[in-house]
Design a protein around this motif. Structure first.
Motif, mmCIF file in Angstrom:
data_model
loop_
_atom_site.group_PDB
_atom_site.id
_atom_site.type_symbol
_atom_site.label_atom_id
_atom_site.label_comp_id
_atom_site.label_asym_id
_atom_site.label_seq_id
_atom_site.Cartn_x
_atom_site.Cartn_y
_atom_site.Cartn_z
ATOM 1 N N UNK A 25 33.107 38.643 34.223
ATOM 2 C CA UNK A 25 33.654 39.631 35.028
ATOM 3 C C UNK A 25 32.714 40.399 35.652
ATOM 4 N N UNK A 26 31.607 40.965 34.897
ATOM 5 C CA UNK A 26 30.540 41.669 35.638
ATOM 6 C C UNK A 26 29.901 40.919 36.817
ATOM 7 N N UNK A 27 29.532 39.607 36.464
ATOM 8 C CA UNK A 27 29.040 38.742 37.360
ATOM 9 C C UNK A 27 29.920 38.424 38.505
ATOM 10 N N UNK A 28 31.308 38.486 38.090
ATOM 11 C CA UNK A 28 32.033 38.118 39.610
ATOM 12 C C UNK A 28 31.998 39.396 40.403
ATOM 13 N N UNK A 29 32.071 40.638 40.106
ATOM 14 C CA UNK A 29 31.865 41.867 40.746
ATOM 15 C C UNK A 29 30.601 41.977 41.362
ATOM 16 N N UNK A 30 29.499 41.429 40.881
ATOM 17 C CA UNK A 30 28.204 41.734 41.382
ATOM 18 C C UNK A 30 27.837 40.294 42.169
ATOM 19 N N UNK A 31 28.445 39.363 42.153
ATOM 20 C CA UNK A 31 28.247 38.081 43.120
ATOM 21 C C UNK A 31 27.058 37.450 42.417
ATOM 22 N N UNK A 32 26.911 37.233 41.078
ATOM 23 C CA UNK A 32 25.837 36.800 40.367
ATOM 24 C C UNK A 32 26.215 35.147 39.931
ATOM 25 N N UNK A 33 25.380 34.278 40.186
ATOM 26 C CA UNK A 33 25.723 32.907 40.096
ATOM 27 C C UNK A 33 24.767 32.537 38.701
ATOM 28 N N UNK A 34 25.379 32.225 37.813
ATOM 29 C CA UNK A 34 24.699 31.672 36.425
ATOM 30 C C UNK A 34 23.825 30.456 36.732
ATOM 31 N N UNK A 35 22.718 30.146 36.322
ATOM 32 C CA UNK A 35 22.010 28.943 36.380
ATOM 33 C C UNK A 35 22.710 27.707 35.177
ATOM 34 N N UNK A 36 22.583 26.592 35.780
ATOM 35 C CA UNK A 36 23.312 25.500 34.902
ATOM 36 C C UNK A 36 22.869 25.446 33.511
ATOM 37 N N UNK A 37 21.562 25.853 33.286
ATOM 38 C CA UNK A 37 21.235 25.612 31.874
ATOM 39 C C UNK A 37 21.745 26.850 30.941
ATOM 40 N N UNK A 38 21.834 27.904 31.511
ATOM 41 C CA UNK A 38 22.731 29.042 30.922
ATOM 42 C C UNK A 38 24.036 28.857 30.772
ATOM 43 N N UNK A 39 24.572 28.266 31.663
ATOM 44 C CA UNK A 39 26.139 27.788 31.491
ATOM 45 C C UNK A 39 26.336 26.876 30.219
ATOM 46 N N UNK A 40 25.540 25.977 30.320
ATOM 47 C CA UNK A 40 25.735 24.810 29.122
ATOM 48 C C UNK A 40 25.407 25.545 27.662
ATOM 49 N N UNK A 41 24.173 26.453 27.711
ATOM 50 C CA UNK A 41 24.144 27.026 26.441
ATOM 51 C C UNK A 41 24.952 28.124 26.111
#
Length: 589
Positions: A280-296
């Motif tokens: 939710x914070x990332x959505x507010x800030x417009x942050x895209x999470x790297x693929x490796x972090x997503x899989x972790x």
């Protein structure tokens, strides 16, 4: 040849709401960071709109959440109707992803009130009581409008902005004899105050307190039972003993320092609680999470799903009298914690997710440890199937007990294994894939009868599906960074802080005060261990959240207990409570 006509898509919930409104009924439409349709309507239009929508939308329209906002100190409200308070109705269709809408109603500061919608959606009962308790907004014609999370003698409404957040903001506590007597009197049990009444003129009734410290209620939870002989006539759940003000804490912690607080909501879910908050914070800030972090993140979340389900599996068997399984299953849970500790450094509450990624990269040898576990657990689950699921006594205690239909589940806001046990293959990871789940292959286990046995069977099957997901994470773990290269991620990379004074200042401010998140609203949901968990955040352009709303599955699920109780034995109620799989911190927050 004539061109084939492309059929127009059916109207969304937002279209259905807006079309029949009278002049002045639709006050505004609001654009939010999460792209969920948000409509402001007048108080007079609320019940007609919701009643019409319920009639048109079919049996899979769920009142997902009902909450409020104290707007009196908020600065950024461009385009929104004036009002001291806002009541928010979040509707979710289980049939179409597009059919999700927030309906907002603005209310004045003096005597804010709305009509109750308990007759439209029965799960509105507790949500309206919660809004009355924490915000002081009255719901007319509510059947039982009394405090739900705070004691009956509490003064004020804690989620109002002018209510104290810390004990240090109040004078020293003192307890006079008169005050003590009043508190004792408030604890006196009066069946009529609880909405309980005599159901027969020819029987004697016994009132029994189950809890709030009984081990079979899985925490500090009380159910007042009205018994006729050995059968339950009426049951009234009493919650709030575990309430710690988690939403209020969100208003005074920075965006980053609030992460550890989320771990303690569903305390068996670990980083699963971090997931919707940081998204939710990332959505507010417009942050895209790297693929490796997503899989972790997915791998850790599924490990915690297994750990939580193993606790449920063992304690459920224990609740109905089988003592051996819990020791075996807790042994496997310890193995999960050993993996989590090797990766995160902590076991139950690692608070390991970060805004923009995760705290650190995976350690050397992580894949060998994870593979050894996922290769070994299936055989252990086969043993547990023989020990528990095929045990004739366990089946007799759970089959046909506490059954409800898909329609009942939707009416009461039930999600997760409790919903899927009724036969509906609905999982938020498939309904609205988040965090990389759209890249993974897994099945959605379902039941048939919606009883205690099916709820257990779905949990067991989900453990196997989690193992399948984790194996895909191990086999396909991408390379790359584990945190987004974005100025609002916290804490920022330290390697660059010693180059010049500007980067050092940025690092110092981001760590000590936290990032300044742009104004806006966003809600993110996940398929948590017990159902759909959601964080709805409002930023007013500061270093803290203006409003943090935590929609937990357990709160919705416990509401249904009175509907399942009439006519059953107390022993059946214990089986029902075990099969719901709730955590009281998840209920009370």
């Amino acid at each position: 040849m004539p061109l084939a006509l492309v059929p127009e898509p059916p109207p969304t919930l937002a279209d259905t709401i807006a079309a029949p409104l009278p002049p002045g009924g639709l006050l505004a439409t609001q654009v939010t960071a999460d792209d969920v349709a948000c409509l402001w309507i007048s108080p007079a239009s609320l019940r007609p709109v919701l009643a019409s929508l319920k009639a048109r939308a079919g049996s899979l329209l769920m009142l997902f959440d009902l909450t409020a906002i104290d707007e009196r100190e908020r600065t950024h409200r461009d385009g929104q109707p004036e009002g001291a308070f806002t009541v928010v109705y979040h509707l979710l269709s289980l049939s179409r992803r597009e059919d999700e809408v927030r309906i907002k109603v603005a209310l004045p500061a003096h005597d804010p009130a709305l009509p109750s919608i308990c007759d439209l959606w029965p799960n509105a009962n507790w949500y309206e009581r919660e809004v009355w308790d924490l915000f002081g907004i009255r719901f007319d014609r509510h059947p039982f409008l009394r405090r739900i999370l705070t004691p009956p003698t509490w003064t004020g409404h804690p989620l109002r902005r002018d209510h104290h957040a810390r004990a240090t903001e109040m004078p020293p506590y003192s307890l006079t004899e008169d005050h003590e007597q009043a508190e004792q009197e408030a604890m006196r049990f009066d069946p009529s105050v609880w909405g309980m009444k005599r159901h027969s003129e020819h029987s004697d009734f016994l009132f029994l307190n189950l809890g709030p410290n009984h081990p079979s209620v899985h925490g500090v939870f009380r159910i007042v039972l009205q018994l006729e002989g050995e059968r339950i006539v009426d049951a009234v759940p009493d919650i709030g003993f575990h309430h710690r003000g988690a939403e209020k804490m969100g208003e005074r912690q920075s965006w980053h320092t609030y992460i550890p607080y989320t771990d303690r909501v569903d305390y068996l879910g670990g980083v699963m609680n971090n997931f919707p908050y940081v998204m939710a914070v990332e959505t507010l800030a417009g942050i895209t999470v790297p693929p490796r972090a997503q899989m972790i993140r997915i791998m850790l979340a599924e490990l915690f799903r297994i750990a939580s389900h193993l606790v449920f599996y063992g304690t459920m068997a224990q609740d109905v009298g089988q003592l051996s399984p819990v020791f075996y299953m807790f042994t496997d849970r310890e193995r999960v914690f050993s993996l989590i500790e090797a990766i995160c450094g902590f076991r139950m509450h690692p608070a390991w997710f970060r805004i923009g990624g995760v705290a650190m990269d995976l350690p050397n040898g992580w894949d060998r440890l994870v593979r050894a576990f996922i290769d070994d657990l299936p055989a252990r689950l086969d043993e547990y199937d023989a020990m528990v699921m095929r045990n004739p006594i366990f089946r007799a205690r759970t089959k046909g007990v506490g059954a409800y239909t898909t329609s009942d589940a939707v009416e009461w806001g039930v999600t997760g294994p409790g919903l899927r046990a009724t036969g509906l293959a609905w999982d938020y990871r498939r309904h609205a894939p988040y965090g990389g789940y759209d890249q993974l292959d897994f099945d959605i286990p379902t039941g048939e009868c919606g009883d205690c046995y099916d709820r257990v069977a779905v949990h067991v099957a989900e453990i196997r599906q989690s193992l399948r997901i984790i194996r895909q994470c191990v086999d396909n773990m991408p390379a790359g960074p584990v945190k987004a290269d974005h100025p609002l991620t916290t804490p920022p990379p330290k390697a660059r802080t010693m180059h010049d004074i500007e980067t050092l200042i940025h690092h110092f401010l981001s760590v000590s005060w936290g990032p300044v998140i742009p104004p806006g609203e966003a809600r993110c949901c996940i398929e948590a261990t017990k159902g759909v968990n959601a964080y709805s955040l409002i930023s007013d352009g500061g270093t803290t959240s203006y409003r943090t709303r935590i929609r937990t599955p357990s709160f919705a699920h416990l509401q249904m207990i009175p509907q399942l109780c009439p006519g059953i034995m107390i022993a059946d109620l214990i089986a029902i409570l075990g099969s719901i799989d709730f955590v009281m911190a998840d209920v009370d927050r």
